[in-house]
Design an enzyme around this catalytic site. Sequence first.
Site, PDB file in Angstrom:
ATOM      1  N   GLU A  84       0.839  -1.204   0.000  1.00 48.18           N
ATOM      2  CA  GLU A  84       0.000   0.000   0.000  1.00 48.18           C
ATOM      3  C   GLU A  84       0.878   1.259   0.000  1.00 48.18           C
ATOM      4  O   GLU A  84       0.639   2.201  -0.756  1.00 48.18           O
ATOM      5  CB  GLU A  84      -0.907  -0.021   1.236  1.00 48.18           C
ATOM      6  CG  GLU A  84      -2.041   0.976   1.183  1.00 48.18           C
ATOM      7  CD  GLU A  84      -2.946   0.872   2.415  1.00 48.18           C
ATOM      8  OE1 GLU A  84      -2.749  -0.030   3.255  1.00 48.18           O
ATOM      9  OE2 GLU A  84      -3.846   1.716   2.534  1.00 48.18           O
TER      10      GLU A  84
HETATM   11  N1  GTP Z   1     -13.490  15.066   6.311  1.00 42.00           N
HETATM   12  C1  GTP Z   1     -13.561  14.110   5.429  1.00 42.00           C
HETATM   13  N2  GTP Z   1     -13.171  12.892   5.784  1.00 42.00           N
HETATM   14  C2  GTP Z   1     -13.252  11.913   4.885  1.00 42.00           C
HETATM   15  C3  GTP Z   1     -13.707  12.136   3.568  1.00 42.00           C
HETATM   16  N3  GTP Z   1     -13.677  10.961   2.904  1.00 42.00           N
HETATM   17  C4  GTP Z   1     -13.195  10.059   3.775  1.00 42.00           C
HETATM   18  N4  GTP Z   1     -12.969  10.619   4.975  1.00 42.00           N
HETATM   19  C5  GTP Z   1     -12.444  10.003   6.185  1.00 42.00           C
HETATM   20  O1  GTP Z   1     -11.030  10.029   6.107  1.00 42.00           O
HETATM   21  C6  GTP Z   1     -10.483   8.830   6.625  1.00 42.00           C
HETATM   22  C7  GTP Z   1      -9.621   8.201   5.578  1.00 42.00           C
HETATM   23  O2  GTP Z   1     -10.390   7.909   4.460  1.00 42.00           O
HETATM   24  P1  GTP Z   1      -9.822   6.951   3.351  1.00 42.00           P
HETATM   25  O3  GTP Z   1      -8.516   7.455   2.921  1.00 42.00           O
HETATM   26  O4  GTP Z   1     -10.873   6.727   2.351  1.00 42.00           O
HETATM   27  O5  GTP Z   1      -9.566   5.648   4.243  1.00 42.00           O
HETATM   28  P2  GTP Z   1      -9.753   4.127   3.828  1.00 42.00           P
HETATM   29  O6  GTP Z   1      -9.088   3.921   2.534  1.00 42.00           O
HETATM   30  O7  GTP Z   1     -11.177   3.754   3.910  1.00 42.00           O
HETATM   31  O8  GTP Z   1      -8.978   3.396   5.013  1.00 42.00           O
HETATM   32  P3  GTP Z   1      -7.673   2.451   4.962  1.00 42.00           P
HETATM   33  O9  GTP Z   1      -8.154   1.082   4.631  1.00 42.00           O
HETATM   34  O10 GTP Z   1      -7.102   2.546   6.315  1.00 42.00           O
HETATM   35  O11 GTP Z   1      -6.781   3.015   3.930  1.00 42.00           O
HETATM   36  C8  GTP Z   1     -11.648   7.989   7.068  1.00 42.00           C
HETATM   37  O12 GTP Z   1     -11.805   8.222   8.443  1.00 42.00           O
HETATM   38  C9  GTP Z   1     -12.844   8.556   6.315  1.00 42.00           C
HETATM   39  O13 GTP Z   1     -14.027   8.430   7.058  1.00 42.00           O
HETATM   40  C10 GTP Z   1     -14.110  13.450   3.225  1.00 42.00           C
HETATM   41  O14 GTP Z   1     -14.506  13.737   2.098  1.00 42.00           O
HETATM   42  N5  GTP Z   1     -14.010  14.404   4.197  1.00 42.00           N
HETATM   43 CA    CA Z   2      -6.880   3.979   1.921  1.00 39.42          CA
END
Ligand code: GTP
Ligand code: CA
Length: 528
Positions: free
Chosen positions: A197
Site C-alpha cells: 500500500e
Molecule cells: N473530512 C472528510 N473525511 C473523509 C472524507 N472521505 C473520507 N474521509 C475520512 O477520512 C479517513 C480516511 O479515508 P480513506 O482514505 O478513504 O480511508 P480508507 O481507505 O477507507 O482506510 P484504509 O483502509 O485505512 O486506507 C476515514 O476516516 C474517512 O471516514 C471526506 O470527504 N471528508
Molecule cells: Ca486507503
Amino acid sequence: MHNKGLGITVLQEFKWTKKMPLDTSLGKGSKQKISWSKKVLIILGFLFVLGAVALITVAVVQNKPLPKNMKYGIVLDAGSSHTSVYVYNWPAEKENDTGVVQQVEVCKVDGPGISSYSKDVEKAGLSLQDCMNTAKQVIPKKEHRDTPVYLGATAGMRLLSLDNNKIADKVLLSVEKSLRLYPFDFQGCRIITGQEEGAYGWISINYMLGNFKQSSSWMPFQQTSTETSGALDLGGASTQITFEPTDSINESPENFMLFRLYGKTYNVYTHSFLCYGKDQALRLRLANDVKNAGSTNLQNPCFNPGYVKNMSAVDLYGSPCTAKYKLFSSSFILITGTGDYHQCQQNLQDMFNKTECPYSRCSFNRIFQPELSGNFGAFSAFYFVMNFLNLTSEKDLSKVKETLKEFCSESWQQVKEKFPDIKEKYLSEYCFSGTYILTLLEMGYGFTSENWGNINFLRKIKGSDAAWTLGYMLNLTNMIPAELPSSPPLSHASYVGLMVLFSFLLASVVFIGWLYFWKPRCLQKGII
Ligand SMILES: Nc1nc2c(ncn2[C@@H]2O[C@H](COP(=O)(O)OP(=O)(O)OP(=O)(O)O)[C@@H](O)[C@H]2O)c(=O)[nH]1
Ligand SMILES: [Ca+2]
C-alpha cells in the site's frame, strides 16, 4: 502601315539608346535575353514556393494526430471506511511512457467499506454494483473485454482477517462473484500488504508528478533524473510513510523495497502502521482513556466543548486494535468534549512509544525509520482534514497549531452553525483528527518547523486522485518498464520540422549565392 510602325519603333529606340550608351545593334537581342532571365527567375521562384508549400503540407499531413486507440483499466480501492472505483485510461501505443495513464472516473461506493459486511457478506458484493455500472458506461463497449479489473483491500480487511480469516475470505468471495458478472477482464481480489500500500502510493504520486522521467541519452549533459517525492497516506485504519532516503543504511530489510523503473534503481523505505489510521487511532485512544479513567464516562479534550456522544462498546472494542482493552461490560461510552488542543496533544502523544528503539533511529513503536528527506505528498485524510482547516498551504508550523487551538476551543454549537453542510461525523472529529495528524507527523515521524514546509497536502495530481491504486495497476499490467525504452533522440514531428527548416536554409543559401556570384542581368542596376 508596317513601315510607319517600324519608324515609330526606331525613333523610340533612338531616344532610349541616348540615355543608355549601349550599342543600338544589341537592342532587340538583349531585350529578349532580359525577358528570358526574368522568366527563368519567375519560374525558379515559383518552383521554390511550390517546393516549400509541398514540404510543409507533407509535414503537416504526416504529423496529423491519429485517432487515439485508448486502453482502460479499473481498480477498486476497498478501504476500511469505504470503497472507491477508479477508471483509468491511456493511449495504447504509448503505454510504456511515463505520465500517460489518467484517471477518467472515480465512483464512491455508497455505504461502508467491505469489511463492515462481515455479518451479511452477500451485501459486500452487491454494494459495488452502482459504481461498476458507472464504469460500464464510461468505458466504450468494444473495450470492455480487454479492460482488466483489480480489487485491492486494505487495513479494514487486514483487521477482519486477523479477527476472523474465514469471514474475510467470504467477503472477498462475495465481491469476486459480483465483479465477475461484468463484461470486463477480472484479474482478482486480494488484501494487499501495508508495505504494498505504501509502495504503490509512492509509485502513483511520482508517476503522476513525472518524477520517473529521464532525459534521453543523446545529450550526456541532459542525463539528470528528478528527485522523487515521499508519500504520506492516512486512511481510516492504517497509515503509511514511504520515501527514498538519502543514506542507504538498511538496518531493517522488511522496510525497504527495491524498484528498477525506467532504467533507474530506487531503494525505497516504507512502513504501514496498522491501527494508526484516524478512525482506529481514535478508538485506540478512547479505549485507553476508558481503561485509565476506570470509567465509561469520559471528558475528552479532542472534541469541541459542548459536544456529547454515546459510543457503543461494540463499535469501540470491535476491532483487533482495541479488543484487548475491553474491561467493562457497559454497552455505551459517554464522551463529553472539553476542546483543549494542548491537553488533546498530550493525550495523543502517549500513543507514540519513543522510549525503545532496537535500531540506530526509529519513528515510534520500535519501528526503524531513516532520516526524513525531500518533499512529501500527504493525501487522503491528511488532505481532507488540513483542507477543512484551511491549512494545506500554511508553511509555518506555529500558525498551524494556532489555528487548530482556536478551532478546538470553539463550542460545538458554534461549529455546527458555521458549517451546516458538513457531515456531523466529519465535523465533530476535525479537532481530534487535526491534532492527531500534527502529533503523528511531529512526534511519530519527526517532522519539525524546519521541514514542515516540505509536506504538500494534496488530493489530486494532474486530475488523478493521489492513491495507491494507480501504482497497483501500473505494476500489475507491467506498464513501467525496468529499462528506459530505446527511442530515436528526436520525435517524428521534430525530425520532420527540422528537415523542413534545414531545407529552407540550404535553398536560401544556394539562392543567395546564385544572386551574388552569377548576378543575373535583370538584377543589374538599372535593368529592373
Ligand atoms: N473530512 C472528510 N473525511 C473523509 C472524507 N472521505 C473520507 N474521509 C475520512 O477520512 C479517513 C480516511 O479515508 P480513506 O482514505 O478513504 O480511508 P480508507 O481507505 O477507507 O482506510 P484504509 O483502509 O485505512 O486506507 C476515514 O476516516 C474517512 O471516514 C471526506 O470527504 N471528508
Ligand atoms: Ca486507503
